[in-house]
Motif scaffolding. Structure first.
Motif, PDB file in Angstrom:
ATOM      1  N   CYS A  70      36.185  33.686  44.220  1.00 17.71           N
ATOM      2  CA  CYS A  70      36.670  33.856  42.847  1.00 17.71           C
ATOM      3  C   CYS A  70      36.617  32.493  42.161  1.00 17.71           C
ATOM      4  CB  CYS A  70      38.096  34.393  42.867  1.00 17.71           C
ATOM      5  SG  CYS A  70      38.915  34.270  41.272  1.00 17.71           S
ATOM      6  N   ILE A 112      38.225  31.371  39.826  1.00 19.84           N
ATOM      7  CA  ILE A 112      39.541  30.871  39.392  1.00 19.84           C
ATOM      8  C   ILE A 112      40.373  30.411  40.585  1.00 19.84           C
ATOM      9  CG2 ILE A 112      41.735  31.502  38.306  1.00 19.84           C
ATOM     10  CD1 ILE A 112      40.193  33.330  36.427  1.00 19.84           C
ATOM     11  N   CYS A 113      40.535  31.284  41.591  1.00 20.59           N
ATOM     12  CA  CYS A 113      41.450  30.942  42.692  1.00 20.59           C
ATOM     13  C   CYS A 113      40.703  30.542  43.962  1.00 20.59           C
ATOM     14  CB  CYS A 113      42.394  32.097  42.987  1.00 20.59           C
ATOM     15  SG  CYS A 113      41.581  33.501  43.756  1.00 20.59           S
ATOM     16  N   CYS A 127      38.689  40.002  41.431  1.00 19.59           N
ATOM     17  CA  CYS A 127      39.770  39.318  42.137  1.00 19.59           C
ATOM     18  C   CYS A 127      41.079  39.941  41.660  1.00 19.59           C
ATOM     19  CB  CYS A 127      39.761  37.816  41.862  1.00 19.59           C
ATOM     20  SG  CYS A 127      41.154  36.975  42.644  1.00 19.59           S
ATOM     21  N   CYS A 161      43.873  37.437  40.517  1.00 18.00           N
ATOM     22  CA  CYS A 161      43.705  36.836  39.188  1.00 18.00           C
ATOM     23  C   CYS A 161      43.589  37.893  38.097  1.00 18.00           C
ATOM     24  CB  CYS A 161      42.473  35.936  39.174  1.00 18.00           C
ATOM     25  SG  CYS A 161      42.601  34.537  40.302  1.00 18.00           S
TER      26      CYS A 161
END
Ligand SMILES: [Zn+2]
Length: 365
Positions: free
Chosen positions: A7, A9-10, A38, A41
Protein backbone atom coordinates in the motif's frame (compact mmCIF):
# COMPACT_ATOMS: atom_id res chain seq x y z
CA UNK A 1 0.64 -16.81 -4.24
CA UNK A 2 2.87 -14.09 -5.70
CA UNK A 3 3.81 -11.19 -3.51
CA UNK A 4 1.30 -8.35 -3.73
CA UNK A 5 2.44 -4.70 -3.99
CA UNK A 6 2.68 -2.58 -0.82
CA UNK A 7 0.00 0.00 0.00
CA UNK A 8 1.59 3.33 -1.01
CA UNK A 9 0.24 4.92 2.19
CA UNK A 10 0.95 2.41 4.97
CA UNK A 11 3.40 0.12 3.12
CA UNK A 12 1.56 -3.05 4.19
CA UNK A 13 1.28 -5.75 1.54
CA UNK A 14 -2.01 -5.41 -0.30
CA UNK A 15 -4.49 -8.23 -0.84
CA UNK A 16 -5.15 -9.92 -4.18
CA UNK A 17 -6.22 -7.52 -6.94
CA UNK A 18 -9.78 -6.16 -6.94
CA UNK A 19 -9.53 -5.98 -10.73
CA UNK A 20 -7.12 -6.47 -13.62
CA UNK A 21 -7.37 -3.76 -16.24
CA UNK A 22 -6.13 -3.56 -19.83
CA UNK A 23 -5.83 -0.49 -22.05
CA UNK A 24 -4.56 0.47 -25.47
CA UNK A 25 -0.90 1.38 -25.95
CA UNK A 26 -0.06 4.98 -25.00
CA UNK A 27 3.36 6.58 -24.57
CA UNK A 28 4.58 6.63 -20.91
CA UNK A 29 1.53 4.76 -19.56
CA UNK A 30 1.16 1.09 -18.58
CA UNK A 31 -1.25 -0.91 -20.76
CA UNK A 32 -1.94 -3.55 -18.09
CA UNK A 33 -2.53 -2.68 -14.44
CA UNK A 34 -4.03 -4.25 -11.35
CA UNK A 35 -6.21 -2.47 -8.82
CA UNK A 36 -5.55 -3.25 -5.14
CA UNK A 37 -7.14 -2.25 -1.87
CA UNK A 38 -5.93 -1.45 1.64
CA UNK A 39 -8.64 -1.86 4.25
CA UNK A 40 -6.54 -0.18 6.95
CA UNK A 41 -6.24 2.99 4.88
CA UNK A 42 -9.70 2.73 3.28
CA UNK A 43 -7.86 3.19 0.01
CA UNK A 44 -7.35 1.58 -3.40
CA UNK A 45 -4.47 1.99 -5.84
CA UNK A 46 -3.25 0.78 -9.20
CA UNK A 47 -0.07 -1.18 -9.89
CA UNK A 48 2.48 -0.73 -11.42
CA UNK A 49 2.85 3.00 -10.87
CA UNK A 50 6.04 4.37 -12.35
CA UNK A 51 6.31 8.04 -11.25
CA UNK A 52 8.65 8.90 -14.13
CA UNK A 53 6.25 7.54 -16.74
CA UNK A 54 3.30 9.47 -15.31
CA UNK A 55 5.38 12.66 -15.00
CA UNK A 56 6.41 12.42 -18.65
CA UNK A 57 2.83 11.70 -19.68
CA UNK A 58 1.43 14.82 -17.94
CA UNK A 59 4.27 16.98 -19.25
CA UNK A 60 3.37 15.92 -22.80
CA UNK A 61 -0.45 16.24 -22.74
CA UNK A 62 -2.47 19.45 -23.00
CA UNK A 63 -4.31 20.71 -19.93
CA UNK A 64 -7.82 19.54 -19.25
CA UNK A 65 -9.93 21.64 -21.64
CA UNK A 66 -12.88 21.60 -19.22
CA UNK A 67 -10.75 23.69 -16.86
CA UNK A 68 -10.02 26.47 -19.34
CA UNK A 69 -11.15 30.05 -18.81
CA UNK A 70 -14.69 30.44 -20.11
CA UNK A 71 -15.31 26.67 -20.10
CA UNK A 72 -15.18 26.13 -16.36
CA UNK A 73 -18.60 24.92 -15.22
CA UNK A 74 -17.89 23.38 -11.80
CA UNK A 75 -19.90 26.02 -9.98
CA UNK A 76 -20.52 23.93 -6.83
CA UNK A 77 -16.75 23.73 -6.35
CA UNK A 78 -16.32 27.49 -6.92
CA UNK A 79 -19.05 28.16 -4.34
CA UNK A 80 -17.38 25.93 -1.73
CA UNK A 81 -14.05 27.69 -2.24
CA UNK A 82 -15.62 31.17 -2.33
CA UNK A 83 -17.25 30.39 1.01
CA UNK A 84 -13.86 29.44 2.47
CA UNK A 85 -12.16 32.58 1.14
CA UNK A 86 -14.99 34.87 2.27
CA UNK A 87 -15.11 33.48 5.80
CA UNK A 88 -11.39 33.58 6.62
CA UNK A 89 -8.52 36.07 6.46
CA UNK A 90 -7.19 34.64 3.18
CA UNK A 91 -4.82 36.85 1.18
CA UNK A 92 -3.07 34.37 -1.13
CA UNK A 93 -4.40 31.30 -2.91
CA UNK A 94 -2.43 28.69 -4.82
CA UNK A 95 -4.14 26.25 -7.20
CA UNK A 96 -1.57 23.48 -7.51
CA UNK A 97 -2.32 21.58 -10.72
CA UNK A 98 -4.53 24.39 -12.02
CA UNK A 99 -4.95 22.98 -15.56
CA UNK A 100 -6.36 25.73 -17.79
CA UNK A 101 -6.97 27.99 -14.78
CA UNK A 102 -10.77 28.28 -15.14
CA UNK A 103 -11.44 27.92 -11.41
CA UNK A 104 -8.95 30.66 -10.56
CA UNK A 105 -10.53 33.06 -13.08
CA UNK A 106 -13.90 32.66 -11.36
CA UNK A 107 -12.39 33.19 -7.89
CA UNK A 108 -10.03 36.02 -8.88
CA UNK A 109 -12.89 38.00 -10.43
CA UNK A 110 -14.91 37.55 -7.26
CA UNK A 111 -12.09 38.44 -4.81
CA UNK A 112 -10.04 41.26 -6.38
CA UNK A 113 -8.14 41.89 -3.12
CA UNK A 114 -6.83 38.29 -2.93
CA UNK A 115 -3.72 37.17 -4.85
CA UNK A 116 -4.20 34.00 -6.91
CA UNK A 117 -1.45 31.83 -8.37
CA UNK A 118 -2.03 28.88 -10.68
CA UNK A 119 0.70 26.27 -11.04
CA UNK A 120 0.82 23.43 -13.53
CA UNK A 121 3.53 21.73 -15.55
CA UNK A 122 2.54 23.69 -18.64
CA UNK A 123 0.69 26.66 -17.15
CA UNK A 124 3.05 29.27 -18.60
CA UNK A 125 0.18 31.32 -20.02
CA UNK A 126 -0.74 34.97 -19.36
CA UNK A 127 -3.62 36.18 -17.21
CA UNK A 128 -6.03 39.03 -17.97
CA UNK A 129 -6.61 39.82 -14.27
CA UNK A 130 -4.17 41.86 -12.14
CA UNK A 131 -4.56 39.59 -9.07
CA UNK A 132 -4.10 36.33 -11.01
CA UNK A 133 -0.99 34.84 -12.52
CA UNK A 134 0.07 31.45 -13.82
CA UNK A 135 3.41 29.68 -13.68
CA UNK A 136 5.05 26.41 -14.62
CA UNK A 137 7.70 26.93 -11.92
CA UNK A 138 7.23 25.01 -8.69
CA UNK A 139 5.63 27.54 -6.31
CA UNK A 140 7.08 29.01 -3.10
CA UNK A 141 5.52 28.14 0.27
CA UNK A 142 3.42 30.23 2.65
CA UNK A 143 -0.03 30.39 1.00
CA UNK A 144 -3.20 30.93 3.03
CA UNK A 145 -5.11 28.44 0.87
CA UNK A 146 -3.72 25.68 -1.33
CA UNK A 147 -6.17 24.02 -3.71
CA UNK A 148 -5.48 20.45 -4.83
CA UNK A 149 -8.42 19.87 -7.14
CA UNK A 150 -8.39 16.47 -8.84
CA UNK A 151 -4.62 16.31 -8.52
CA UNK A 152 -3.71 13.79 -5.82
CA UNK A 153 -5.56 10.87 -7.45
CA UNK A 154 -3.07 11.26 -10.33
CA UNK A 155 0.14 11.39 -8.26
CA UNK A 156 2.18 8.18 -8.16
CA UNK A 157 4.47 9.23 -5.32
CA UNK A 158 2.57 9.60 -2.04
CA UNK A 159 5.58 11.33 -0.45
CA UNK A 160 5.24 14.08 -3.06
CA UNK A 161 1.60 14.56 -2.01
CA UNK A 162 2.72 14.84 1.62
CA UNK A 163 5.27 17.49 0.60
CA UNK A 164 2.50 19.66 -0.86
CA UNK A 165 1.20 20.34 2.65
CA UNK A 166 4.43 22.30 3.13
CA UNK A 167 3.12 24.94 0.70
CA UNK A 168 0.56 26.09 3.30
CA UNK A 169 1.49 28.87 5.72
CA UNK A 170 0.78 28.81 9.47
CA UNK A 171 -2.95 28.65 10.06
CA UNK A 172 -3.56 28.16 6.32
CA UNK A 173 -5.87 25.70 4.60
CA UNK A 174 -5.48 22.84 2.12
CA UNK A 175 -8.53 22.06 0.03
CA UNK A 176 -8.24 18.57 -1.45
CA UNK A 177 -10.82 17.36 -3.93
CA UNK A 178 -10.90 13.90 -5.51
CA UNK A 179 -13.42 11.49 -7.00
CA UNK A 180 -15.51 9.78 -4.31
CA UNK A 181 -15.12 5.99 -4.80
CA UNK A 182 -17.98 5.29 -2.37
CA UNK A 183 -20.36 6.97 -4.81
CA UNK A 184 -19.10 5.30 -8.04
CA UNK A 185 -21.87 2.70 -7.91
CA UNK A 186 -24.56 5.30 -7.26
CA UNK A 187 -23.69 7.47 -10.27
CA UNK A 188 -24.64 6.67 -13.84
CA UNK A 189 -21.63 5.93 -16.02
CA UNK A 190 -21.27 6.15 -19.78
CA UNK A 191 -19.45 2.82 -20.18
CA UNK A 192 -18.18 -0.23 -18.29
CA UNK A 193 -15.42 0.43 -15.77
CA UNK A 194 -15.67 4.20 -16.29
CA UNK A 195 -14.34 5.07 -12.82
CA UNK A 196 -11.34 2.74 -12.92
CA UNK A 197 -8.72 3.87 -15.39
CA UNK A 198 -4.94 4.16 -15.55
CA UNK A 199 -4.86 7.88 -14.71
CA UNK A 200 -6.82 7.69 -11.45
CA UNK A 201 -4.14 5.66 -9.72
CA UNK A 202 -5.25 6.57 -6.16
CA UNK A 203 -8.83 6.06 -4.93
CA UNK A 204 -9.03 7.99 -1.67
CA UNK A 205 -11.41 7.92 1.25
CA UNK A 206 -11.42 10.86 3.64
CA UNK A 207 -9.57 8.59 6.10
CA UNK A 208 -6.85 7.92 3.53
CA UNK A 209 -6.44 11.66 2.91
CA UNK A 210 -6.11 12.21 6.65
CA UNK A 211 -3.48 9.48 6.83
CA UNK A 212 -1.21 11.25 4.37
CA UNK A 213 -1.68 14.66 6.04
CA UNK A 214 1.23 15.60 8.32
CA UNK A 215 0.67 15.86 12.06
CA UNK A 216 -0.79 19.23 12.98
CA UNK A 217 -3.30 19.35 10.10
CA UNK A 218 -6.92 19.07 11.26
CA UNK A 219 -10.07 18.65 9.16
CA UNK A 220 -12.17 21.81 9.30
CA UNK A 221 -14.67 21.05 6.52
CA UNK A 222 -15.58 18.36 4.03
CA UNK A 223 -18.33 16.82 1.98
CA UNK A 224 -19.40 15.25 -1.29
CA UNK A 225 -21.18 16.71 -4.29
CA UNK A 226 -22.12 15.96 -7.88
CA UNK A 227 -19.48 17.65 -10.00
CA UNK A 228 -20.71 18.92 -13.39
CA UNK A 229 -18.41 17.16 -15.84
CA UNK A 230 -19.15 16.53 -19.49
CA UNK A 231 -22.35 18.05 -20.85
CA UNK A 232 -25.22 16.78 -18.71
CA UNK A 233 -22.97 14.38 -16.81
CA UNK A 234 -21.96 14.52 -13.18
CA UNK A 235 -18.96 13.05 -11.46
CA UNK A 236 -19.05 11.97 -7.79
CA UNK A 237 -16.61 14.32 -6.04
CA UNK A 238 -15.54 14.66 -2.43
CA UNK A 239 -13.55 17.39 -0.74
CA UNK A 240 -11.83 17.82 2.57
CA UNK A 241 -10.39 21.04 3.99
CA UNK A 242 -7.51 20.76 6.42
CA UNK A 243 -5.98 23.53 8.51
CA UNK A 244 -2.31 23.86 9.33
CA UNK A 245 -2.22 24.12 13.12
CA UNK A 246 1.40 23.10 13.54
CA UNK A 247 2.41 26.55 14.81
CA UNK A 248 -0.33 26.59 17.43
CA UNK A 249 0.53 25.66 21.00
CA UNK A 250 -0.56 22.18 22.02
CA UNK A 251 -3.32 22.15 24.64
CA UNK A 252 -1.03 21.33 27.62
CA UNK A 253 1.39 24.11 26.66
CA UNK A 254 -1.50 26.53 26.06
CA UNK A 255 -2.78 25.89 29.60
CA UNK A 256 0.70 26.42 31.05
CA UNK A 257 0.92 29.69 29.12
CA UNK A 258 -2.45 30.73 30.48
CA UNK A 259 -1.48 29.95 34.06
CA UNK A 260 1.83 31.76 33.71
CA UNK A 261 0.44 34.79 31.91
CA UNK A 262 -0.71 36.64 34.99
CA UNK A 263 2.05 35.47 37.35
CA UNK A 264 3.55 38.95 37.83
CA UNK A 265 0.15 40.38 38.72
CA UNK A 266 -0.42 37.81 41.48
CA UNK A 267 3.15 38.10 42.77
CA UNK A 268 2.49 41.82 43.24
CA UNK A 269 -0.74 41.08 45.15
CA UNK A 270 1.14 38.65 47.41
CA UNK A 271 3.81 41.27 48.07
CA UNK A 272 1.17 43.85 49.04
CA UNK A 273 -0.60 41.48 51.43
CA UNK A 274 2.49 39.89 52.98
CA UNK A 275 2.64 42.24 55.97
CA UNK A 276 -1.08 42.56 56.54
CA UNK A 277 -3.74 40.58 58.36
CA UNK A 278 -7.07 40.23 56.57
CA UNK A 279 -10.42 38.55 56.38
CA UNK A 280 -11.22 36.45 53.32
CA UNK A 281 -14.74 36.57 51.93
CA UNK A 282 -16.14 33.13 51.03
CA UNK A 283 -14.77 29.64 51.66
CA UNK A 284 -15.39 28.46 48.08
CA UNK A 285 -13.38 27.13 45.15
CA UNK A 286 -11.90 30.54 44.35
CA UNK A 287 -10.42 30.83 47.82
CA UNK A 288 -8.86 27.38 47.59
CA UNK A 289 -7.46 28.10 44.12
CA UNK A 290 -6.01 31.40 45.33
CA UNK A 291 -3.88 29.43 47.81
CA UNK A 292 -2.26 27.28 45.08
CA UNK A 293 1.33 27.95 43.99
CA UNK A 294 1.32 31.11 41.86
CA UNK A 295 -2.02 32.18 43.32
CA UNK A 296 -2.65 35.57 45.03
CA UNK A 297 -2.84 34.11 48.55
CA UNK A 298 -0.19 31.41 48.23
CA UNK A 299 1.85 31.24 51.43
CA UNK A 300 -0.40 33.75 53.19
CA UNK A 301 -2.58 31.29 55.15
CA UNK A 302 -1.11 32.71 58.38
CA UNK A 303 -2.29 36.22 57.47
CA UNK A 304 -5.94 35.19 57.38
CA UNK A 305 -7.75 36.44 60.49
CA UNK A 306 -10.89 34.49 59.58
CA UNK A 307 -12.94 33.43 56.58
CA UNK A 308 -16.28 35.22 56.26
CA UNK A 309 -18.85 32.62 55.24
CA UNK A 310 -22.59 32.08 55.70
CA UNK A 311 -21.85 28.55 56.89
CA UNK A 312 -19.30 29.71 59.46
CA UNK A 313 -20.89 27.73 62.32
CA UNK A 314 -20.99 24.49 60.30
CA UNK A 315 -17.45 24.96 58.96
CA UNK A 316 -16.11 25.60 62.45
CA UNK A 317 -17.88 22.48 63.72
CA UNK A 318 -16.43 20.44 60.80
CA UNK A 319 -13.03 20.99 62.33
CA UNK A 320 -11.52 23.02 59.47
CA UNK A 321 -8.92 23.94 62.05
CA UNK A 322 -6.62 25.60 59.53
CA UNK A 323 -8.87 28.70 59.51
CA UNK A 324 -11.14 30.65 61.79
CA UNK A 325 -14.65 31.29 60.45
CA UNK A 326 -16.91 34.24 60.96
CA UNK A 327 -20.53 34.73 59.95
CA UNK A 328 -21.15 37.78 57.67
CA UNK A 329 -23.55 39.16 60.30
CA UNK A 330 -20.76 39.55 62.87
CA UNK A 331 -20.30 43.09 61.64
CA UNK A 332 -18.63 44.50 64.72
CA UNK A 333 -15.84 41.94 64.43
CA UNK A 334 -15.30 42.39 60.68
CA UNK A 335 -15.93 46.09 59.99
CA UNK A 336 -12.71 48.05 59.80
CA UNK A 337 -10.58 45.03 58.89
CA UNK A 338 -9.13 44.45 55.44
CA UNK A 339 -11.39 42.12 53.43
CA UNK A 340 -9.87 40.06 50.63
CA UNK A 341 -12.56 38.92 48.21
CA UNK A 342 -11.79 35.96 45.95
CA UNK A 343 -15.22 36.13 44.32
CA UNK A 344 -15.24 37.88 40.94
CA UNK A 345 -15.38 41.64 41.16
CA UNK A 346 -18.11 41.53 38.55
CA UNK A 347 -20.50 39.94 41.06
CA UNK A 348 -21.78 43.27 42.37
CA UNK A 349 -20.63 42.69 45.93
CA UNK A 350 -19.44 46.31 46.07
CA UNK A 351 -22.74 47.65 47.40
CA UNK A 352 -22.99 44.89 49.98
CA UNK A 353 -19.50 45.55 51.31
CA UNK A 354 -19.96 49.33 51.36
CA UNK A 355 -23.25 49.11 53.25
CA UNK A 356 -22.35 46.27 55.61
CA UNK A 357 -18.72 47.02 56.47
CA UNK A 358 -18.40 50.76 55.72
CA UNK A 359 -15.04 51.12 57.49
CA UNK A 360 -13.42 48.15 55.72
CA UNK A 361 -11.01 48.25 52.80
CA UNK A 362 -11.92 45.60 50.20
CA UNK A 363 -9.35 44.01 47.95
CA UNK A 364 -10.44 41.78 45.06
CA UNK A 365 -8.01 39.05 44.01
ZN1 LIG B 1 -2.61 1.16 3.59
Amino acid sequence: MPLQPPCPICNREAGVPIAELRFGEKPHLPSAITLHGCADCDFAFTWPRDPTGYRDYYAAVANDTAQRHGQYRNLPQAEILAGLIASRPIRSVLDFGCGGGGLLHVLAERFPQVRFLGFDVNANFPSDLPNLRFSDQFPAAGHDLVILSHVVEHMADIDQIKDLFGLVGDGGLVHIETPDPKLYAARPQPHFGYYVDRLHINHFSQRAILKIAPQGFDVVAGGTYAMPYALGEFYPAQYVVLQNRRAEQAVPAAIETYLRAEAPRWAEVRAQLRDRKFFVYGFGDNFHRSLLPGGPLHGLEGNVIAVIDRNAATLAADGQARFQFVDPTEIVRIDGGLIVCTVSQFSKLDDFFRETYPRSEVRYV
